[in-house]
Scaffold this motif. Structure first.
Motif, PDB file in Angstrom:
ATOM      1  N   SER A 135       4.881   4.785  10.240  1.00  0.00           N
ATOM      2  CA  SER A 135       6.217   5.329  10.523  1.00  0.00           C
ATOM      3  C   SER A 135       6.448   6.650   9.800  1.00  0.00           C
ATOM      4  CB  SER A 135       7.289   4.311  10.146  1.00  0.00           C
ATOM      5  OG  SER A 135       7.256   3.217  11.033  1.00  0.00           O
ATOM      6  N   CYS A 136       5.974   6.758   8.551  1.00  0.00           N
ATOM      7  CA  CYS A 136       6.074   8.047   7.836  1.00  0.00           C
ATOM      8  C   CYS A 136       5.293   9.120   8.579  1.00  0.00           C
ATOM      9  CB  CYS A 136       5.543   7.913   6.408  1.00  0.00           C
ATOM     10  SG  CYS A 136       6.724   7.245   5.240  1.00  0.00           S
ATOM     11  N   ASN A 137       4.094   8.774   9.009  1.00  0.00           N
ATOM     12  CA  ASN A 137       3.281   9.741   9.746  1.00  0.00           C
ATOM     13  C   ASN A 137       3.977  10.196  11.024  1.00  0.00           C
ATOM     14  OD1 ASN A 137       1.026  10.225   8.089  1.00  0.00           O
ATOM     15  ND2 ASN A 137       0.111   8.281   8.695  1.00  0.00           N
ATOM     16  N   GLU A 138       4.659   9.271  11.695  1.00  0.00           N
ATOM     17  CA  GLU A 138       5.384   9.649  12.908  1.00  0.00           C
ATOM     18  C   GLU A 138       6.545  10.568  12.569  1.00  0.00           C
ATOM     19  OE1 GLU A 138       6.413   9.868  16.991  1.00  0.00           O
ATOM     20  OE2 GLU A 138       4.559   9.531  15.875  1.00  0.00           O
ATOM     21  N   ALA A 139       7.272  10.279  11.493  1.00  0.00           N
ATOM     22  CA  ALA A 139       8.367  11.158  11.080  1.00  0.00           C
ATOM     23  C   ALA A 139       7.839  12.555  10.772  1.00  0.00           C
ATOM     24  CB  ALA A 139       9.090  10.573   9.870  1.00  0.00           C
ATOM     25  N   ILE A 140       6.693  12.633  10.102  1.00  0.00           N
ATOM     26  CA  ILE A 140       6.098  13.927   9.763  1.00  0.00           C
ATOM     27  C   ILE A 140       5.600  14.646  11.013  1.00  0.00           C
ATOM     28  CG2 ILE A 140       4.130  15.005   8.582  1.00  0.00           C
ATOM     29  CD1 ILE A 140       4.543  12.763   6.403  1.00  0.00           C
ATOM     30  N   LEU A 160       7.056  12.541   0.837  1.00  0.00           N
ATOM     31  CA  LEU A 160       7.182  11.781  -0.411  1.00  0.00           C
ATOM     32  C   LEU A 160       7.028  10.287  -0.147  1.00  0.00           C
ATOM     33  CD1 LEU A 160       7.858  11.717  -3.439  1.00  0.00           C
ATOM     34  CD2 LEU A 160      10.280  11.726  -2.793  1.00  0.00           C
ATOM     35  N   GLY A 161       7.702   9.778   0.866  1.00  0.00           N
ATOM     36  CA  GLY A 161       7.601   8.357   1.210  1.00  0.00           C
ATOM     37  C   GLY A 161       6.181   7.961   1.567  1.00  0.00           C
ATOM     38  N   LEU A 162       5.495   8.819   2.308  1.00  0.00           N
ATOM     39  CA  LEU A 162       4.100   8.550   2.650  1.00  0.00           C
ATOM     40  C   LEU A 162       3.257   8.479   1.384  1.00  0.00           C
ATOM     41  CD1 LEU A 162       1.774   8.206   4.658  1.00  0.00           C
ATOM     42  CD2 LEU A 162       1.711  10.707   4.874  1.00  0.00           C
ATOM     43  N   GLY A 163       3.462   9.422   0.473  1.00  0.00           N
ATOM     44  CA  GLY A 163       2.707   9.409  -0.780  1.00  0.00           C
ATOM     45  C   GLY A 163       2.937   8.147  -1.575  1.00  0.00           C
ATOM     46  N   LEU A 164       4.177   7.708  -1.678  1.00  0.00           N
ATOM     47  CA  LEU A 164       4.483   6.498  -2.442  1.00  0.00           C
ATOM     48  C   LEU A 164       3.881   5.250  -1.788  1.00  0.00           C
ATOM     49  CD1 LEU A 164       8.159   7.294  -3.467  1.00  0.00           C
ATOM     50  CD2 LEU A 164       6.085   7.483  -4.868  1.00  0.00           C
ATOM     51  N   ALA A 165       3.906   5.196  -0.466  1.00  0.00           N
ATOM     52  CA  ALA A 165       3.284   4.059   0.224  1.00  0.00           C
ATOM     53  C   ALA A 165       1.771   4.052   0.005  1.00  0.00           C
ATOM     54  CB  ALA A 165       3.617   4.104   1.723  1.00  0.00           C
ATOM     55  N   LEU A 166       1.169   5.222   0.026  1.00  0.00           N
ATOM     56  CA  LEU A 166      -0.276   5.308  -0.211  1.00  0.00           C
ATOM     57  C   LEU A 166      -0.623   4.912  -1.643  1.00  0.00           C
ATOM     58  CD1 LEU A 166      -0.959   8.586   1.769  1.00  0.00           C
ATOM     59  CD2 LEU A 166      -1.864   6.317   2.335  1.00  0.00           C
ATOM     60  N   VAL A 167       0.208   5.278  -2.595  1.00  0.00           N
ATOM     61  CA  VAL A 167      -0.009   4.866  -3.986  1.00  0.00           C
ATOM     62  C   VAL A 167       0.001   3.349  -4.082  1.00  0.00           C
ATOM     63  CG1 VAL A 167       1.075   4.776  -6.282  1.00  0.00           C
ATOM     64  CG2 VAL A 167       0.815   6.964  -5.114  1.00  0.00           C
ATOM     65  N   SER A 168       0.954   2.717  -3.407  1.00  0.00           N
ATOM     66  CA  SER A 168       1.050   1.252  -3.495  1.00  0.00           C
ATOM     67  C   SER A 168      -0.177   0.557  -2.933  1.00  0.00           C
ATOM     68  CB  SER A 168       2.314   0.756  -2.800  1.00  0.00           C
ATOM     69  OG  SER A 168       2.159   0.820  -1.400  1.00  0.00           O
ATOM     70  N   GLN A 169      -0.933   1.258  -2.086  1.00  0.00           N
ATOM     71  CA  GLN A 169      -2.174   0.698  -1.548  1.00  0.00           C
ATOM     72  C   GLN A 169      -3.398   1.145  -2.340  1.00  0.00           C
ATOM     73  OE1 GLN A 169      -2.269   1.591   2.709  1.00  0.00           O
ATOM     74  NE2 GLN A 169      -1.689  -0.552   3.021  1.00  0.00           N
ATOM     75  N   GLY A 170      -3.170   1.942  -3.380  1.00  0.00           N
ATOM     76  CA  GLY A 170      -4.281   2.384  -4.205  1.00  0.00           C
ATOM     77  C   GLY A 170      -5.062   3.553  -3.637  1.00  0.00           C
ATOM     78  N   HIS A 171      -4.460   4.324  -2.739  1.00  0.00           N
ATOM     79  CA  HIS A 171      -5.107   5.505  -2.149  1.00  0.00           C
ATOM     80  C   HIS A 171      -4.577   6.758  -2.853  1.00  0.00           C
ATOM     81  CE1 HIS A 171      -6.779   2.945   0.929  1.00  0.00           C
ATOM     82  NE2 HIS A 171      -5.576   2.554   1.296  1.00  0.00           N
ATOM     83  N   PHE A 172      -5.030   6.974  -4.071  1.00  0.00           N
ATOM     84  CA  PHE A 172      -4.419   7.976  -4.929  1.00  0.00           C
ATOM     85  C   PHE A 172      -4.725   9.407  -4.508  1.00  0.00           C
ATOM     86  CE2 PHE A 172      -5.091   4.098  -7.419  1.00  0.00           C
ATOM     87  CZ  PHE A 172      -3.772   3.753  -7.605  1.00  0.00           C
ATOM     88  N   GLN A 173      -5.946   9.694  -4.113  1.00  0.00           N
ATOM     89  CA  GLN A 173      -6.290  11.057  -3.695  1.00  0.00           C
ATOM     90  C   GLN A 173      -5.475  11.464  -2.470  1.00  0.00           C
ATOM     91  OE1 GLN A 173      -8.099  13.100  -5.412  1.00  0.00           O
ATOM     92  NE2 GLN A 173      -9.073  11.701  -6.840  1.00  0.00           N
ATOM     93  N   GLU A 174      -5.412  10.572  -1.518  1.00  0.00           N
ATOM     94  CA  GLU A 174      -4.647  10.844  -0.295  1.00  0.00           C
ATOM     95  C   GLU A 174      -3.154  10.967  -0.601  1.00  0.00           C
ATOM     96  OE1 GLU A 174      -4.235   8.924   4.190  1.00  0.00           O
ATOM     97  OE2 GLU A 174      -5.569   7.981   2.741  1.00  0.00           O
ATOM     98  N   ALA A 175      -2.672  10.110  -1.516  1.00  0.00           N
ATOM     99  CA  ALA A 175      -1.262  10.138  -1.901  1.00  0.00           C
ATOM    100  C   ALA A 175      -0.892  11.476  -2.537  1.00  0.00           C
ATOM    101  CB  ALA A 175      -0.955   8.996  -2.863  1.00  0.00           C
TER     102      ALA A 175
END
Length: 185
Positions: free
Chosen positions: A55-60, A71-86
């Motif tokens: 949904s974040c990707n669609e908003a973007i 920002l929301g996409l980054g925080l969601a990625l952090v919660s999944q442990g995808h730090f570089q992408e976040a």
């Protein structure tokens, strides 16, 4: 109306109903970036991270300069442990949002924290293989948290145990004992 209802329901923590309202808003107006972003926030709070990321990707996609969506996409990625992408998303959100005088988010603090996690992530495989050791018990706690975010609970529990053995006072700090028990269970 569906956005407003969704916001009210989200505020009341009625996440399933909020999600339904935001989905209806997005269905009725599929080009409305805020509908997709609000849906992402409710999905994230409901623990549905893959859907929140989509949904974040669609908003973007709909509004490339939507700082909050980055920002929301980054925080969601952090919660999944995808730090570089976040980091990429957090930096983009900060770049866009910090130009606004009303930008309320401490994005530089988020970025600094995730940069530390990304650095640990770069060393994670070497630490788990035994090729490298964490610097100290505090760093073992940081690795334990990262492993938990990556759903590697057995490795996380082991890292917590090793940290507590190295410095027993860490078990009492910042909910570490609770987090260790959650990883172990």
């Amino acid at each position: 109306a569906h956005l407003g209802l969704g916001n009210a329901l989200h505020h009341k923590n009625e996440l399933d109903r909020a999600i339904a309202s935001f989905r209806e808003a997005a269905r009725l107006k599929p080009d409305h970036a805020m509908a997709h972003f609000n849906l992402a926030n409710a999905l994230r709070d409901a623990g549905k991270m893959d859907l929140a990321i989509a949904s974040c990707n669609e908003a973007i996609r709909l509004e490339p300069d939507y700082a909050e969506a980055h920002l929301g996409l980054g925080l969601a990625l952090v919660s999944q442990g995808h730090f570089q992408e976040a980091l990429k998303s957090l930096r983009k959100g900060h770049e866009i949002g910090s130009k606004r005088p009303d930008w309320p988010y401490p994005t530089m603090e988020f970025i600094a924290s995730v940069e530390q996690q990304a650095e640990l992530e770069d060393r994670l495989n070497r630490v788990l293989s035994g090729e490298r050791e964490p610097r100290d018990a505090v760093e073992r706690i940081a690795f334990a948290r990262m492993l938990c975010a990556k759903s590697r609970h057995a490795d996380s529990a082991r890292m917590y145990a090793e940290a507590f053995a190295g410095d027993p006072s860490l078990a009492e700090a910042e909910g570490n004992r609770y987090n260790a028990a959650c990883s172990a269970s």
